[in-house]
Design a protein around this motif. Structure first.
Motif, PDB file in Angstrom:
ATOM      1  N   GLY A   1      60.741  34.449  39.586  1.00 41.72           N
ATOM      2  CA  GLY A   1      60.535  33.106  40.127  1.00 41.72           C
ATOM      3  C   GLY A   1      59.900  33.072  41.496  1.00 41.72           C
ATOM      4  N   ARG A   2      59.503  34.240  42.031  1.00 42.25           N
ATOM      5  CA  ARG A   2      58.851  34.281  43.340  1.00 42.25           C
ATOM      6  C   ARG A   2      57.394  33.859  43.194  1.00 42.25           C
ATOM      7  NH1 ARG A   2      61.318  40.117  44.153  1.00 42.25           N
ATOM      8  NH2 ARG A   2      59.918  40.304  42.388  1.00 42.25           N
ATOM      9  N   LEU A   3      56.908  33.103  44.172  1.00 42.18           N
ATOM     10  CA  LEU A   3      55.515  32.675  44.163  1.00 42.18           C
ATOM     11  C   LEU A   3      54.592  33.878  44.318  1.00 42.18           C
ATOM     12  CD1 LEU A   3      55.910  29.539  46.430  1.00 42.18           C
ATOM     13  CD2 LEU A   3      55.420  29.535  43.976  1.00 42.18           C
ATOM     14  N   THR A   4      53.482  33.871  43.597  1.00 43.52           N
ATOM     15  CA  THR A   4      52.524  34.967  43.643  1.00 43.52           C
ATOM     16  C   THR A   4      51.375  34.646  44.595  1.00 43.52           C
ATOM     17  OG1 THR A   4      51.286  34.088  41.773  1.00 43.52           O
ATOM     18  CG2 THR A   4      53.043  35.667  41.272  1.00 43.52           C
ATOM     19  N   GLY A   5      50.557  35.666  44.848  1.00 46.00           N
ATOM     20  CA  GLY A   5      49.362  35.484  45.668  1.00 46.00           C
ATOM     21  C   GLY A   5      49.684  34.904  47.029  1.00 46.00           C
ATOM     22  N   PRO A   6      48.875  33.960  47.483  1.00 48.54           N
ATOM     23  CA  PRO A   6      49.085  33.408  48.825  1.00 48.54           C
ATOM     24  C   PRO A   6      50.260  32.445  48.912  1.00 48.54           C
ATOM     25  CG  PRO A   6      47.305  32.239  47.754  1.00 48.54           C
ATOM     26  CD  PRO A   6      47.702  33.368  46.827  1.00 48.54           C
ATOM     27  N   PHE A   7      50.724  31.962  47.774  1.00 54.57           N
ATOM     28  CA  PHE A   7      51.681  30.864  47.780  1.00 54.57           C
ATOM     29  C   PHE A   7      53.043  31.238  48.355  1.00 54.57           C
ATOM     30  CE2 PHE A   7      48.758  30.090  44.162  1.00 54.57           C
ATOM     31  CZ  PHE A   7      48.029  29.079  44.770  1.00 54.57           C
ATOM     32  N   GLY A   8      53.500  32.450  48.128  1.00 52.77           N
ATOM     33  CA  GLY A   8      54.782  32.867  48.679  1.00 52.77           C
ATOM     34  C   GLY A   8      54.788  32.833  50.199  1.00 52.77           C
TER      35      GLY A   8
ATOM     36  N   ASN B   1      40.879  40.367  46.387  1.00 50.09           N
ATOM     37  CA  ASN B   1      41.129  40.760  44.998  1.00 50.09           C
ATOM     38  C   ASN B   1      41.912  39.714  44.222  1.00 50.09           C
ATOM     39  OD1 ASN B   1      39.815  43.204  45.387  1.00 50.09           O
ATOM     40  ND2 ASN B   1      41.684  44.212  46.069  1.00 50.09           N
ATOM     41  N   PHE B   2      42.967  39.166  44.816  1.00 48.09           N
ATOM     42  CA  PHE B   2      43.769  38.174  44.108  1.00 48.09           C
ATOM     43  C   PHE B   2      42.910  36.975  43.727  1.00 48.09           C
ATOM     44  CE2 PHE B   2      46.223  34.311  43.807  1.00 48.09           C
ATOM     45  CZ  PHE B   2      47.219  34.666  42.914  1.00 48.09           C
ATOM     46  N   GLU B   3      42.166  36.450  44.688  1.00 46.12           N
ATOM     47  CA  GLU B   3      41.322  35.283  44.400  1.00 46.12           C
ATOM     48  C   GLU B   3      40.235  35.635  43.386  1.00 46.12           C
ATOM     49  OE1 GLU B   3      42.122  32.325  45.113  1.00 46.12           O
ATOM     50  OE2 GLU B   3      43.646  32.774  46.597  1.00 46.12           O
ATOM     51  N   GLN B   4      39.659  36.810  43.506  1.00 42.60           N
ATOM     52  CA  GLN B   4      38.619  37.205  42.557  1.00 42.60           C
ATOM     53  C   GLN B   4      39.186  37.314  41.145  1.00 42.60           C
ATOM     54  OE1 GLN B   4      36.182  40.485  43.725  1.00 42.60           O
ATOM     55  NE2 GLN B   4      35.218  40.628  41.731  1.00 42.60           N
ATOM     56  N   GLU B   5      40.291  38.016  40.998  1.00 45.11           N
ATOM     57  CA  GLU B   5      40.876  38.198  39.661  1.00 45.11           C
ATOM     58  C   GLU B   5      41.332  36.873  39.057  1.00 45.11           C
ATOM     59  OE1 GLU B   5      43.944  41.143  40.046  1.00 45.11           O
ATOM     60  OE2 GLU B   5      42.525  42.650  40.773  1.00 45.11           O
ATOM     61  N   SER B   6      42.033  36.074  39.845  1.00 48.84           N
ATOM     62  CA  SER B   6      42.555  34.817  39.299  1.00 48.84           C
ATOM     63  C   SER B   6      41.432  33.834  38.989  1.00 48.84           C
ATOM     64  CB  SER B   6      43.600  34.206  40.233  1.00 48.84           C
ATOM     65  OG  SER B   6      43.079  33.996  41.522  1.00 48.84           O
ATOM     66  N   HIS B   7      40.435  33.757  39.848  1.00 45.76           N
ATOM     67  CA  HIS B   7      39.359  32.788  39.605  1.00 45.76           C
ATOM     68  C   HIS B   7      38.310  33.305  38.619  1.00 45.76           C
ATOM     69  CE1 HIS B   7      40.662  29.434  42.026  1.00 45.76           C
ATOM     70  NE2 HIS B   7      41.265  30.366  42.772  1.00 45.76           N
ATOM     71  N   GLU B   8      38.200  34.607  38.449  1.00 46.51           N
ATOM     72  CA  GLU B   8      37.350  35.091  37.353  1.00 46.51           C
ATOM     73  C   GLU B   8      37.946  34.708  36.008  1.00 46.51           C
ATOM     74  OE1 GLU B   8      36.285  39.250  37.702  1.00 46.51           O
ATOM     75  OE2 GLU B   8      34.736  38.786  39.193  1.00 46.51           O
ATOM     76  N   ALA B   9      39.265  34.718  35.904  1.00 44.90           N
ATOM     77  CA  ALA B   9      39.906  34.278  34.657  1.00 44.90           C
ATOM     78  C   ALA B   9      39.587  32.808  34.384  1.00 44.90           C
ATOM     79  CB  ALA B   9      41.411  34.504  34.724  1.00 44.90           C
ATOM     80  N   ILE B  10      39.636  31.993  35.421  1.00 43.19           N
ATOM     81  CA  ILE B  10      39.282  30.577  35.272  1.00 43.19           C
ATOM     82  C   ILE B  10      37.808  30.447  34.897  1.00 43.19           C
ATOM     83  CG2 ILE B  10      39.063  28.371  36.494  1.00 43.19           C
ATOM     84  CD1 ILE B  10      41.476  29.354  38.249  1.00 43.19           C
ATOM     85  N   ALA B  11      36.955  31.204  35.589  1.00 37.47           N
ATOM     86  CA  ALA B  11      35.515  31.138  35.321  1.00 37.47           C
ATOM     87  C   ALA B  11      35.197  31.544  33.886  1.00 37.47           C
ATOM     88  CB  ALA B  11      34.759  32.031  36.313  1.00 37.47           C
TER      89      ALA B  11
END
Length: 173
Positions: free
Chosen positions: A31-38, A82-92
């Motif tokens: 339940g911990r926030l991932t990436g920048p959100f935590g 890396n986090f933003e690249q990986e997460s937003h490549e999935a969206i892209a």
């Protein structure tokens, strides 16, 4: 968690990000926030403002979804987030980006994109270089409009902030 932290946690886990189709997990198995959100929880007032800005940039600006993701991925590539690249490549990819386009974005090569998306990428690249010179400003204003240029400035600033935060707090995957 304090009350402010709980409210921010709920904004992130139950707000627009959580309502949208998930391409990356907002929380881990505990339940911990991932990436920048935590790290937003370290200062709930600042975290809440950042969360609101990020949500606005993702869901309420005039850019098409493809153009927005191209812009985000250009920032992520330049700043090696890396986090933003990986997460937003999935969206892209869900938006129809192919592997050649993703590789081109990582190289800041906008030649594979239509004129509008290419102008978005060129504008983001110029902003990452520090400014829009007169030629870039004129081209961006004519092609995108002043409002979209303003939104791109906010997007570049926001995702640059996240990239720095992820590096400093060693949260980048």
């Amino acid at each position: 968690m304090s009350q402010d932290e709980k409210e921010l946690y709920e904004l992130i886990t139950q707000g627009p990000r959580a309502q949208a189709r998930q391409h990356f997990a907002l929380t881990d198995g505990h339940g911990r926030l991932t990436g920048p959100f935590g790290d937003f929880l370290l200062s709930p007032k600042v975290g809440t403002a950042l969360q609101a800005l990020g949500s606005t940039l993702r869901y309420q600006i005039d850019l098409s979804d493809r153009a927005r993701e191209l812009a985000i991925l250009t920032v992520a590539a330049r700043l090696r987030s890396n986090f933003e690249q990986e997460s937003h490549e999935a969206i892209a990819q869900a938006l129809g980006f192919n592997e050649d386009e993703l590789i081109a974005i990582r190289r800041e090569d906008m030649t594979l994109f239509d004129p509008y998306e290419s102008q978005v990428g060129q504008t983001v690249t110029a902003l990452l270089n520090g400014d829009l010179d007169e030629a870039h400003w004129k081209a961006a204003k004519e092609s995108l409009g002043a409002r979209t240029v303003f939104e791109l400035i906010a997007l570049v600033g926001y995702y640059s902030t996240l990239a720095l935060q992820l590096r400093v707090f060693r949260a980048d995957s």
